[in-house]
Each structure stands twice: as C-alpha cells, then as structure tokens.
Scaffold this motif. Structure first.
Motif, PDB file in Angstrom:
ATOM      1  N   PHE A   1       0.818  -1.222   0.000  1.00  0.00           N
ATOM      2  CA  PHE A   1       0.000   0.000   0.000  1.00  0.00           C
ATOM      3  C   PHE A   1       0.852   1.274   0.000  1.00  0.00           C
ATOM      4  N   SER A   2       2.160   1.109  -0.128  1.00  0.00           N
ATOM      5  CA  SER A   2       3.112   2.237  -0.212  1.00  0.00           C
ATOM      6  C   SER A   2       2.958   3.250   0.912  1.00  0.00           C
ATOM      7  N   PHE A   3       3.073   2.803   2.136  1.00  0.00           N
ATOM      8  CA  PHE A   3       3.083   3.793   3.218  1.00  0.00           C
ATOM      9  C   PHE A   3       4.400   3.750   3.990  1.00  0.00           C
ATOM     10  N   LYS A   4       4.688   4.892   4.603  1.00  0.00           N
ATOM     11  CA  LYS A   4       5.927   4.995   5.381  1.00  0.00           C
ATOM     12  C   LYS A   4       5.723   4.310   6.736  1.00  0.00           C
ATOM     13  N   LEU A   5       6.669   3.472   7.084  1.00  0.00           N
ATOM     14  CA  LEU A   5       6.548   2.721   8.340  1.00  0.00           C
ATOM     15  C   LEU A   5       7.783   2.932   9.210  1.00  0.00           C
ATOM     16  N   SER A   6       7.574   3.504  10.390  1.00  0.00           N
ATOM     17  CA  SER A   6       8.668   3.664  11.355  1.00  0.00           C
ATOM     18  C   SER A   6       8.463   2.665  12.477  1.00  0.00           C
ATOM     19  N   ILE A   7       9.535   1.989  12.821  1.00  0.00           N
ATOM     20  CA  ILE A   7       9.450   0.947  13.849  1.00  0.00           C
ATOM     21  C   ILE A   7      10.297   1.355  15.055  1.00  0.00           C
ATOM     22  N   GLY A   8       9.711   1.253  16.223  1.00  0.00           N
ATOM     23  CA  GLY A   8      10.465   1.528  17.449  1.00  0.00           C
ATOM     24  C   GLY A   8      10.558   0.268  18.277  1.00  0.00           C
TER      25      GLY A   8
ATOM     26  N   ASN B   1      12.046  -5.044  -2.618  1.00  0.00           N
ATOM     27  CA  ASN B   1      10.833  -4.388  -3.121  1.00  0.00           C
ATOM     28  C   ASN B   1      10.958  -2.865  -3.150  1.00  0.00           C
ATOM     29  N   ASN B   2      12.217  -2.421  -3.069  1.00  0.00           N
ATOM     30  CA  ASN B   2      12.505  -0.993  -3.199  1.00  0.00           C
ATOM     31  C   ASN B   2      11.762  -0.105  -2.211  1.00  0.00           C
ATOM     32  N   THR B   3      11.555  -0.588  -1.017  1.00  0.00           N
ATOM     33  CA  THR B   3      10.905   0.259  -0.021  1.00  0.00           C
ATOM     34  C   THR B   3      11.835   0.402   1.168  1.00  0.00           C
ATOM     35  N   LYS B   4      11.426   1.303   2.042  1.00  0.00           N
ATOM     36  CA  LYS B   4      12.244   1.537   3.223  1.00  0.00           C
ATOM     37  C   LYS B   4      11.379   1.393   4.444  1.00  0.00           C
ATOM     38  N   ILE B   5      11.902   0.754   5.435  1.00  0.00           N
ATOM     39  CA  ILE B   5      11.271   0.873   6.745  1.00  0.00           C
ATOM     40  C   ILE B   5      12.307   1.589   7.611  1.00  0.00           C
ATOM     41  N   PHE B   6      11.845   2.349   8.557  1.00  0.00           N
ATOM     42  CA  PHE B   6      12.765   3.130   9.385  1.00  0.00           C
ATOM     43  C   PHE B   6      12.755   2.531  10.781  1.00  0.00           C
ATOM     44  N   ILE B   7      13.926   2.100  11.226  1.00  0.00           N
ATOM     45  CA  ILE B   7      13.986   1.433  12.532  1.00  0.00           C
ATOM     46  C   ILE B   7      14.717   2.325  13.537  1.00  0.00           C
ATOM     47  N   TYR B   8      14.083   2.522  14.681  1.00  0.00           N
ATOM     48  CA  TYR B   8      14.684   3.326  15.757  1.00  0.00           C
ATOM     49  C   TYR B   8      14.711   2.502  17.043  1.00  0.00           C
ATOM     50  N   ASN B   9      15.784   2.647  17.760  1.00  0.00           N
ATOM     51  CA  ASN B   9      15.835   1.969  19.060  1.00  0.00           C
ATOM     52  C   ASN B   9      15.419   2.914  20.180  1.00  0.00           C
TER      53      ASN B   9
ATOM     54  N   LYS C   1      10.249 -14.749  29.533  1.00  0.00           N
ATOM     55  CA  LYS C   1       9.222 -13.707  29.379  1.00  0.00           C
ATOM     56  C   LYS C   1       9.515 -12.486  30.229  1.00  0.00           C
ATOM     57  N   LYS C   2       9.916 -12.738  31.462  1.00  0.00           N
ATOM     58  CA  LYS C   2      10.184 -11.634  32.394  1.00  0.00           C
ATOM     59  C   LYS C   2      11.276 -10.731  31.832  1.00  0.00           C
ATOM     60  N   LYS C   3      12.328 -11.372  31.323  1.00  0.00           N
ATOM     61  CA  LYS C   3      13.480 -10.631  30.797  1.00  0.00           C
ATOM     62  C   LYS C   3      13.063  -9.795  29.582  1.00  0.00           C
ATOM     63  N   LYS C   4      12.256 -10.412  28.717  1.00  0.00           N
ATOM     64  CA  LYS C   4      11.858  -9.691  27.499  1.00  0.00           C
ATOM     65  C   LYS C   4      10.997  -8.478  27.853  1.00  0.00           C
ATOM     66  N   ILE C   5      10.078  -8.663  28.769  1.00  0.00           N
ATOM     67  CA  ILE C   5       9.215  -7.540  29.182  1.00  0.00           C
ATOM     68  C   ILE C   5      10.077  -6.400  29.738  1.00  0.00           C
ATOM     69  N   GLU C   6      11.077  -6.756  30.496  1.00  0.00           N
ATOM     70  CA  GLU C   6      12.006  -5.771  31.063  1.00  0.00           C
ATOM     71  C   GLU C   6      12.736  -5.019  29.934  1.00  0.00           C
ATOM     72  N   GLN C   7      13.138  -5.765  28.894  1.00  0.00           N
ATOM     73  CA  GLN C   7      13.869  -5.134  27.783  1.00  0.00           C
ATOM     74  C   GLN C   7      13.001  -4.150  26.991  1.00  0.00           C
ATOM     75  N   PHE C   8      11.694  -4.292  27.113  1.00  0.00           N
ATOM     76  CA  PHE C   8      10.770  -3.405  26.387  1.00  0.00           C
ATOM     77  C   PHE C   8      10.238  -2.262  27.262  1.00  0.00           C
ATOM     78  N   LYS C   9      10.746  -2.160  28.475  1.00  0.00           N
ATOM     79  CA  LYS C   9      10.216  -1.166  29.423  1.00  0.00           C
ATOM     80  C   LYS C   9      10.183   0.247  28.854  1.00  0.00           C
ATOM     81  N   LYS C  10      11.218   0.604  28.124  1.00  0.00           N
ATOM     82  CA  LYS C  10      11.296   1.974  27.590  1.00  0.00           C
ATOM     83  C   LYS C  10      10.398   2.164  26.361  1.00  0.00           C
ATOM     84  N   PHE C  11       9.711   1.123  25.956  1.00  0.00           N
ATOM     85  CA  PHE C  11       8.864   1.201  24.759  1.00  0.00           C
ATOM     86  C   PHE C  11       7.378   1.136  25.115  1.00  0.00           C
ATOM     87  N   LYS C  12       7.087   1.436  26.360  1.00  0.00           N
ATOM     88  CA  LYS C  12       5.682   1.446  26.775  1.00  0.00           C
ATOM     89  C   LYS C  12       4.997   2.681  26.187  1.00  0.00           C
TER      90      LYS C  12
END
Ligand code: CP
Ligand code: NVA
Length: 308
Positions: free
Chosen positions: A179-186, A204-212, A238-249
C-alpha cells in the motif's frame, strides 16, 4: 482458487479490491442486525471449516460472523480433538477430508510449514488466521480501519509500530510495500526485524525506518500500532523480554510527541500500553476489532472467486 496466506503473495490490486468491497458492504448493512444476511447471500450454501491450534477470541468470532453474514456457515475444530492432533492421521488425509466436506479452510497454527503443507493438499482455499510469520487478515483489516478513521489513503499517512518484531509487524511491513506507506518501527536493538524480512523490503525498493528509541519512532506518526511483547509462539524468558521493552511502553507522554496520532492494537493486550492510552480518546481498538468482520467477508469472497 485463491488462498490468503501472506500479504506478500497477493497483488496490491487485489488487496485494494478487498478493502473497497469491505467498505461498500459495511455501509450497506448499517441497519441490519448481527446475524442478518447481506443482500444476495453470496456465499449461500458454503461451509468454512476453521481450525485453531492456538487460542483465539476475535479471529474465531469475526470469521463466524463473516461467513454467516454472507449466507454460509462455519464449524470450528480444535486440532487436539482430531486424529491429526493425536498423531493418528496425516495432513494429506486430513486436508482431503476437509476439502471433501467444506468449501474453505481457516487455520491458526504455530507452524508456517503446516500452513504450506495444508495448502499443498487442499483442493479448497486456505486462509491464514495467524502463523509465526504472519497475521494477514488482521493487518488488512487494520489498513481498512486506518483509512476509515483518517479518511485518507494510508499511503498519505505516517504509520508507526512500537513493539516486538512479530507476526503482526511482518504483515504490517508487507502491507507497507503493497500500500506504499511509510513505516517507522520503534523497538530495542535485539528485537529488530530479521534479515529475511529486511531483505524482502529492500528487494521491493521500499524503506522501513527502525529506531531503538520510541520517542524518535513516533515523531511525525499519524497512527501508532502496538502488540503484546510476548506472542503466543514466544518460547523465551518472558520476564526478561518484558524488562527489555520497558522503555517502549506507550503512554500519554509518548503519544504527545507524535503528529496527534491515533492508537491501534490487535489485542489481546499486555503491559506495552497504559490504560490511559488504551482506553483514551485516541484509541480506536474496539472499532478496529469489529472491522475484522467486514474485511474478512471480502477476504472470503476473494477466496471463493466472488469478489465484485
Ligand atoms: N487479534 C486477534 O487475532 O485476536 P485473537 O487472538 O483473539 O483471535
Ligand atoms: N503477536 C500476537 C498476535 C495475537 C493476535 C501473537 O502471535 O500472539
């Protein structure tokens, strides 16, 4: 015969046709109640067999309503109640029987190989109702919801994903190409999309933008998507992964950094979003969930070769 397994394998033209049809059908049945059948009952006499190897609330209910509103019917199987699930019958024989009794097959499984295996042995269409690599019916419906709320083609919007690189994101990435939309991933560095997905995007000649950094990812976003940090097929600490995503709430502070973004989430939810956002004015998650009925109706029509 048309299958619906992965958005990557379906043409952009057909995906757009499905969305246009869903919009028409949704408008036409505004005054109809839940189980009333659409005019013309296009799938009258057709049986959709659904099989769930994993939990589901929305996919199960929305496919039930979808086929009913088109004039057909459905039966839901759990693989552990079949000979297949007990190791007593092959996929080939199971697929033959499903094709003999039914007209379409919807499968939720934690094996992409199983989806392929079924496809190879069925003589009826198969729909992927969630696999480890994709959740195509969810994401096509989400494109519909975004356009319905924003009243614009999704290609004119900045879409953002905050969360894990999972099946829903894989389908969203496929949709961004189609659908040709811009996608930013955090997401945290460790949980960025894998090489296979990134290679496909590049091809497919598209870009996704990834940010940490979630704050950078949401800048300019018109829509923020998220999903559970722990997916059904996650076999990690699971506990560890949830902790790693804390800043992405996703909380109100984060939403404020965006371009007045709306919030969408496929559900079920976990700790990744605050109640304030999830239940707040910018959230459209209930409308999003209900739209699955409308879009899946048009997906069924596509698979049955009856899309107008
Ligand atoms: N979003 C979604 O697919 O929900 P279920 O797992 O409840 O089907
Ligand atoms: N990523 C989630 C989606 C649930 C609808 C999962 O696979 O569990």
């Amino acid at each position: 015969m048309k299958h619906f397994i992965n958005l990557k394998d379906i043409s952009a033209k057909d995906l757009r046709k499905i969305i246009v049809d869903a919009k028409k059908r949704k408008n036409l049945r505004k005054k109809l109640s839940t189980l009333e059948v659409d005019k013309g009952a296009p799938l009258k006499g057709k049986l959709l067999i659904q099989m769930f190897e994993k939990s589901s609330l929305r996919t199960r209910l929305s496919f039930y309503l979808a086929i009913k509103q088109l004039g057909g019917g459905t039966i839901t199987l759990r693989s552990n109640e079949l000979h297949l699930g007990q190791g007593g019958e092959s996929i080939a024989d199971t697929a033959k029987i499903i094709s003999t009794y039914g007209d379409g097959f919807m499968l939720r499984t934690d094996s992409d190989k199983k989806v392929e295996n079924f496809r190879n042995h069925l003589s009826i269409p198969i729909i992927n109702g969630l696999s480890p690599s994709s959740h195509p019916t969810q994401v096509l419906s989400d494109v519909f919801t975004v356009e319905e709320i924003k009243k614009k083609p999704i290609s004119k919007l900045n879409i953002c994903w905050i969360g894990d690189s999972n099946n829903v994101l894989d389908s969203l990435i496929a949709a961004s190409v189609k659908f040709s939309f811009k996608l930013s991933i955090g997401c945290p560095k460790k949980f960025e999309p894998g090489k296979k997905v990134r290679d496909w995007v590049r091809k497919n000649n598209t870009k996704i933008f990834i940010y940490n950094d979630a704050r950078k990812a949401v800048k300019e976003a018109d829509v923020i998507f998220s999903d559970k940090v722990i997916s059904l097929n996650d076999k990690i600490n699971k506990k560890k992964k949830i902790e790693q995503f804390k800043k992405f709430k996703i909380d109100k502070k984060l939403i404020k950094l965006s371009n007045n973004a709306i919030f969408l989430h496929c559900l079920p939810r976990g700790e990744e979003v605050s109640d304030e956002v999830f239940l707040g004015k910018k959230s459209h998650v209930w409308q999003q969930a209900l739209n699955r009925v409308h879009v899946q109706k048009s997906i069924l029509l596509y698979c049955f070769g009856k899309l107008r």
